[in-house]
Design an enzyme around this catalytic site. Structure first.
Site, short mmCIF file in Angstrom:
data_model
loop_
_atom_site.label_atom_id
_atom_site.label_comp_id
_atom_site.label_asym_id
_atom_site.label_seq_id
_atom_site.Cartn_x
_atom_site.Cartn_y
_atom_site.Cartn_z
N LYS A 158 -27.08 -15.71 22.07
CA LYS A 158 -27.85 -14.60 22.63
C LYS A 158 -29.28 -15.04 22.97
O LYS A 158 -30.24 -14.35 22.66
CB LYS A 158 -27.87 -13.44 21.65
CG LYS A 158 -26.48 -12.89 21.36
CD LYS A 158 -26.52 -11.73 20.39
CE LYS A 158 -25.15 -11.22 20.02
NZ LYS A 158 -24.16 -11.14 21.03
N CYS A 159 -29.40 -16.16 23.63
CA CYS A 159 -30.69 -16.77 23.94
C CYS A 159 -30.84 -16.87 25.46
O CYS A 159 -29.85 -16.92 26.19
CB CYS A 159 -30.72 -18.17 23.30
SG CYS A 159 -32.13 -19.19 23.71
N GLY A 160 -32.06 -16.93 25.91
CA GLY A 160 -32.30 -17.13 27.34
C GLY A 160 -31.72 -18.44 27.85
O GLY A 160 -31.43 -18.58 29.03
#
Length: 174
Positions: A38-40
């Site tokens: 759930k990271c850029g």
């Protein structure tokens, strides 16, 4: 593990919590990535998978990418190992090994990360992982060859990986 002299001296846990001896990867070129769902930078899974497949076409037995899920950066990988595995396969078709969730910094950091950070410190000599999707290239000799920041796109790593693969490796007598 202060006495460790190579990548092959470590045994992190796999996705089922079982020992994953890195010595099984002896004479391979290995790209290590601390990942998060759930990271850029999570879309880098797509680039990593493309890189993995492309390099494996010409070097099927000599290259592997290992993902190490980590939840230490703003809780960006909160799921359990099964959830993480499912996410990587369903959303990005990841076929390279994703090991068990681990810490990369702090008192519970996976020993192989402690060793890699000391072998290849980051910017200004810092011996910590700054964010998700930092990458380490391990040569056939079990030594860290290069470290890249999270912003390094997987496709930009191919040249250095191929350079390491061309160096060849000593074949085991086992």
């Amino acid at each position: 593990m202060a006495s460790a002299t190579s990548f092959y001296d470590f045994t992190p846990k796999d996705k089922k919590g079982q020992p994953f001896p890195l010595s099984d990867l002896r004479n391979k070129v290995v790209l290590i990535v601390n990942t998060a769902s759930k990271c850029g930078f999570t879309p880098q899974f797509e680039g990593l998978e493309k890189l993995y497949k492309k390099v494996k076409e010409t070097n099927p037995d000599d290259f592997v990418i290992l993902g190490f899920p980590c939840n230490q950066f703003m809780n960006q990988d909160p799921g359990d190992n099964d959830t993480i595995q499912s996410f990587c396969l369903t959303n990005y078709g990841v076929s390279f090994p994703i090991l068990g969730k681990t810490d990369v910094n702090g008192p519970n950091a996976e020993p192989v990360f402690e060793w890699m950070k000391s072998e290849a410190p980051g910017l200004l000599g810092l011996k910590r992982i700054k964010w998700n999707f930092e990458k380490f290239l391990i040569g056939r000799d079990g030594k860290v060859k290069q470290r890249w920041a999270s912003t390094a796109k997987p496709e930009t790593l191919e040249g250095k990986i191929l350079e390491e693969l061309k160096k060849g490796g000593a074949k085991s007598e086992l």
